[in-house]
Design an enzyme around this catalytic site. Structure first.
Site, PDB file in Angstrom:
ATOM      1  CG  ASP A 135      43.437  14.692 -35.092  1.00 52.98           C
ATOM      2  OD1 ASP A 135      42.354  15.124 -35.535  1.00 52.98           O
ATOM      3  OD2 ASP A 135      44.379  15.421 -34.771  1.00 52.98           O
ATOM      4  CG  ASP A 184      45.533  14.508 -41.134  1.00 54.68           C
ATOM      5  OD1 ASP A 184      45.753  15.434 -41.914  1.00 54.68           O
ATOM      6  OD2 ASP A 184      45.927  14.491 -39.956  1.00 54.68           O
ATOM      7  CB  CYS A 198       4.825   0.257   1.835  1.00 54.68           C
ATOM      8  SG  CYS A 198       3.561  -0.961   2.165  1.00 54.68           S
ATOM      9  CG  ASP A 254      42.134  15.647 -39.179  1.00 56.65           C
ATOM     10  OD1 ASP A 254      42.673  16.723 -39.484  1.00 56.65           O
ATOM     11  OD2 ASP A 254      42.767  14.616 -38.916  1.00 56.65           O
ATOM     12  CB  CYS A 300      -0.890   0.022   1.231  1.00 60.61           C
ATOM     13  SG  CYS A 300       0.087   0.019   2.737  1.00 60.61           S
TER      14      CYS A 300
END
Lengths: 765, 129
Positions: free
Chosen positions: A648, A449, A27, A652, A24
């Site tokens: 990277d 790159d 609680c 880039d 209930c």
């Protein structure tokens, strides 16, 4: 270390518990009061409807165990919800196993009943059976009635999930595999009941044979198929389970001046963690003292142990080898590299590849269409078929419903993607989505790159040449004094070299940077220019003498940096970035895959060409300014190429985003690179070739699956409807249809699982 | 044609439009997400389908969908939001929250792994304040 370690810690944590036993609403307050009484708990919210408790607490004062215990002390059951990935995996496996066992029990019942059912339907195959039970006799009718009674539990229990599934789907006005199987076996069962109970209603009573065998055999086969498919589907997510299994469970943390072993979830940022030889490093952090070698292969794929000393980054889930050290936790819980990897892989596995769109368009219409086809086939056979018409019509109706396999279609793409993306993760390649995986297959050009991708990305000063009126050391001191204001990697190499030689650096005034060209500033009242020959010329310095010197370095792959002092040419500093040992091999692998390899660099043409020759790329874009990298990618795309850009991830990012596929080379704990479609955790270029291999293998697998699933249905359904009957007199048995249906989806999943055997060609593990 | 053939034909052909209407011409009414503050929340039960299966939310506000799977069939053990690049495992009888931030208006599908169970997230433009 004493307890002052905790000052400045991130001392807030949150946990969600699942709470059982609340009857209930009152609680709620009991539990909240009980937990709030615990020292260190800041806030508690219990949700009665969801049966959860959300607790905010100070992890330096209370642990998750304390909180769970506090809820239990109030008389309710509580457990941590899904926080521990290990538990989640165990739970998933248990759930799958339970489902498998249940299905196998259902299969066994259906199989046992099927044996006498089939024998009685084909009595001619058993000697003496036709004399014992003569055809058309009362005895036969009695046996049939008995078999019908045995069939009921098969239908009601072994086949229950089909009816439950059909009903649940019908409520949503949708239909699925369950709908087809339920309708099919129900039709066979209903017909059989009529045939046994009222044989007289058939024109020729003798033809009224029941289909108990069809009912039970189809259920047995389809249930077996579901069980096998569930097992096989469990295997598709093996990669995720392996990743989750890497996680450490506990950590040795300095608390209150002593070392305590605490659950990994209770480690907070700023905690000092002890790591002994052979320990698994629990979370990400930075070494504060001690040194050791760490095996990072499980995360980065790097085979050799990596040396760690004060100031170095350590990654959670990696394995400490020989030494002991202490590190400060920097990333915990959901922020660790491992947690990020797991999340990325899981999300990618749930994403959709464009190729799946065709399936999505079909699958919404598939099941109702099959129902319509089955009805039309029934009507056609009843109206125009040979006698006994009702039997033929029923057989065709049942066969058509049973053979159609929407599951094979639905499973074709996602299972292959799940395995393929998981396979990538096992090889240190994180593929962000199914879309990326599919596009990777079409790539025709790979743009690399240079810096940090082909080369180590850490240039070092290799040579110095001073003009007659200058000295080398003076050149270095002036160069480093100015370059300390630059973030250019070449500049950093000069600064590192000067520091290594204990040079004192001076302050510079009026520093001006021209990105990609050069830098100038006033050092002790003298104007110093550093940069390319073009830059120096533009600044009014006669750089011809310097260019002569530079022409010696450039063919060696070294980058010359010109220095001008007070308007006069002063000398050249040469900086070289060494090629990674496996770059050449990896580029050769890309060539083997039929890809054109292009190198992109800001370097001088000669420097660039030297490196290009060394590693064997096809084309070089030299002297490309950072902001123009994306333009070069677009240029290649305009030529009709599908471009993968490898870089990277930070400098880039625009080029990565512009490319059809952006591949970022990650490092350490930095794995979640936003701009990238693919992240290579390990720094090697082999990852690019492996990613392409995986993409091709996965897409080939997807196509096999789609072709198989579409082809199966496209052939199976018309044959089931009896299209071969008018010409060849062939009509498919519903039991064969059941077997075909059951094993078509198992075949699709098993084919996807074949991808688990994929091995990268070389160098990538 | 005998009377039984006529009957079978009429019933059979009559079923076709019924199937088309029942499965394809459905109009989802949709459930509006509830929520205090900026979070929009909906509880969804997974059992042979998603209940509710059409969720209407406002654009630009975070959405939390609480899935509760109430069946043991493993078909529905994963829910996927392909347009959001998100998926979640749904252990049986456990509430799993899926958080999304709809930036664009439109209809976005969520499905089980095989695409058999389907739901829609309808993102409506934020109402003028």
């Amino acid at each position: 270390m004493d307890h002052t370690t905790h000052t400045g810690l991130d001392s807030h944590a949150h946990i969600q518990l699942s709470v059982q036993g609340m009857s209930c609403a009152s609680c709620v307050s009991t539990i909240e009061a009980g937990v709030r009484a615990l020292p260190g708990v800041e806030d508690v919210a219990v949700n009665f409807a969801h049966k959860t408790a959300d607790v905010d607490y100070d992890p330096t004062q209370a642990t998750t165990r304390d909180i769970v215990q506090a809820v239990r002390d109030t008389g309710y059951r509580a457990e941590k919800r899904d926080e521990n990935a290990d538990d989640a995996v165990a739970k998933e496996e248990a759930e799958r196993e339970r489902e498998y066992q249940t299905l196998m029990k259902k299969f066994r019942l259906a199989a046992i009943v099927s044996v006498p059912n089939v024998i009685l339907m084909y009595p001619d195959f058993v000697p003496g059976l036709t004399t014992l039970i003569p055809h058309g006799s009362g005895m036969e009718q009695l046996v049939w009635a008995f078999m019908g009674a045995l069939t009921v539990p098969v239908l009601a229990w072994s086949g229950s999930q089909f009816f439950v599934g059909m009903w649940a789907a019908l409520k949503h006005r949708s239909a699925n595999m369950h709908t087809l199987i339920s309708l099919g076996v129900s039709a066979a069962f209903a017909y059989s009941v009529v045939a046994v109970a009222f044989p007289g209603i058939f024109p020729e009573g003798a033809a009224a044979e029941p289909f108990w065998d069809v009912t039970t055999v189809v259920i047995a086969l389809v249930v077996l198929g579901l069980a096998l498919e569930s097992k096989a589907r469990g295997r598709t997510s093996e990669a995720i389970r392996k990743l989750i299994g890497l996680q450490a469970k506990t950590a040795h943390v300095m608390r209150d001046g002593k070392v305590q072993e605490i659950p990994i979830e209770d480690v907070v940022v700023g905690d000092v963690v002890m790591v002994r030889p052979g320990d698994k490093i629990p979370v990400d952090g930075v070494v504060v003292d001690g040194s050791s070698n760490v095996d990072e292969s499980m995360i980065t794929g790097e085979a050799l142990p990596v040396e760690k000393k004060t100031g170095d980054e350590v990654i959670g889930a990696t394995m400490n080898k020989s030494g002991s050290f202490r590190f400060e936790a920097a990333k915990v819980g959901k922020d660790t590299a491992l947690a990020n990897i797991i999340k990325m892989v899981q999300d990618a596995q749930g994403s959709k590849a464009p190729i799946q769109r065709i399936v999505d368009q079909v699958s919404g219409y598939f099941v109702p269409t099959v129902m319509i086809l089955a009805i039309l086939a029934f009507v056609a056979w009843y109206d125009f078929g040979p006698e006994p018409r009702l039997i033929y019509a029923t057989v065709v109706f049942v066969t058509t419903l049973v053979i159609a396999c929407p599951c094979a279609l639905g499973l074709a793409t996602p299972t292959s993607l799940t395995v393929g993306i998981g396979k990538g993760a096992e090889n240190g390649i994180l593929i962000r989505s199914g879309d990326a995986l599919q596009t990777a297959e079409r790539i025709s050009v790979v743009v690399l790159d240079k810096t940090g991708t082909i080369t180590r990305g850490e240039p070092t000063l290799t040579d110095m040449t001073a003009m007659p009126d200058f000295e080398e050391q003076q050149l270095l001191a002036l160069g480093a004094s100015l370059e300390q204001y630059s973030e250019h990697p070449l500049g950093e190499a000069v600064v590192r070299a000067a520091k290594a030689q204990d040079q004192d650096l001076s302050e510079a005034q009026d520093v001006q940077t021209k990105a990609g060209h050069g830098i100038s500033g006033l050092i002790n009242g003298v104007r110093v220019h550093i940069g390319t020959a073009k830059y120096l010329s533009e600044e009014g310095i006669d750089a011809r003498g310097l260019e002569d010197i530079a022409s010696i370095y450039s063919p060696q792959g070294k980058t010359p940096i010109m220095v001008g002092v007070d308007g006069a040419p002063a000398g050249v500093l040469a900086v070289a970035d060494t090629v990674k040992p496996d770059s050449k091999d990896a580029i050769a692998r890309l060539h083997e895959l039929g890809l054109k390899v292009v190198m992109l660099t800001g370097d001088q043409r000669q420097t660039a060409d030297a490196i290009a020759r060394e590693v064997g790329v096809d084309q070089v874009f030299a002297q490309v300014l950072p902001e123009h990298k994306a333009d070069k990618v677009a240029e290649l795309q305009a030529q009709g190429h599908v471009v993968a850009m490898v870089g990277d991830g930070i400098n880039d990012a625009p080029a990565l985003a512009a490319a059809d596929i952006g591949i970022a080379i990650g490092s350490g704990t930095d794995v979640a690179i936003e701009a990238a479609d693919v992240t290579l955790i390990k720094g090697s270029l082999h990852g690019v070739a492996t990613a392409m291999d995986i993409s091709r293998a996965t897409m080939r697998n997807v196509r096999q699956n789609l072709l198989g699933a579409f082809g199966y249905n496209a052939l199976g359904i018309p044959v089931a409807m009896g299209i071969l009957y008018p010409v060849f007199g062939i009509l498919m048995s519903p039991m064969i249809a059941g077997a075909a249906m059951a094993f078509s989806s198992v075949t699709v999943v098993s084919n996807a699982n074949r991808l688990r055997l994929f091995k990268p060609k070389r160098g990538a593990s | 044609m005998t009377w039984d053939q006529v009957l079978v034909t009429i019933v059979g052909l009559g079923l076709v439009p019924l199937i088309v209407w029942y499965f394809w011409l459905k109009k989802g009414t949709g459930t509006h997400a509830q929520g205090s503050g900026s979070l929009q929340e909906v509880n969804i039960v997974v059992k042979g389908g998603y209940t509710p299966d059409t969720i209407i939310v406002q654009q630009g506000r975070p959405v939390r969908l609480n899935f509760l799977r109430q069946e043991s069939a493993t078909c529905s053990d994963t829910v996927k939001f392909p347009d959001f690049n998100k998926s979640a495992r749904l252990p049986e009888n456990e509430t799993v929250a899926v958080d999304l931030l709809p930036q664009e208006t439109g209809e976005f599908e969520f499905t089980c792994q095989m695409g058999m169970l389907r739901g829609r997230l309808v993102v409506e433009g934020s109402k003028a304040a």
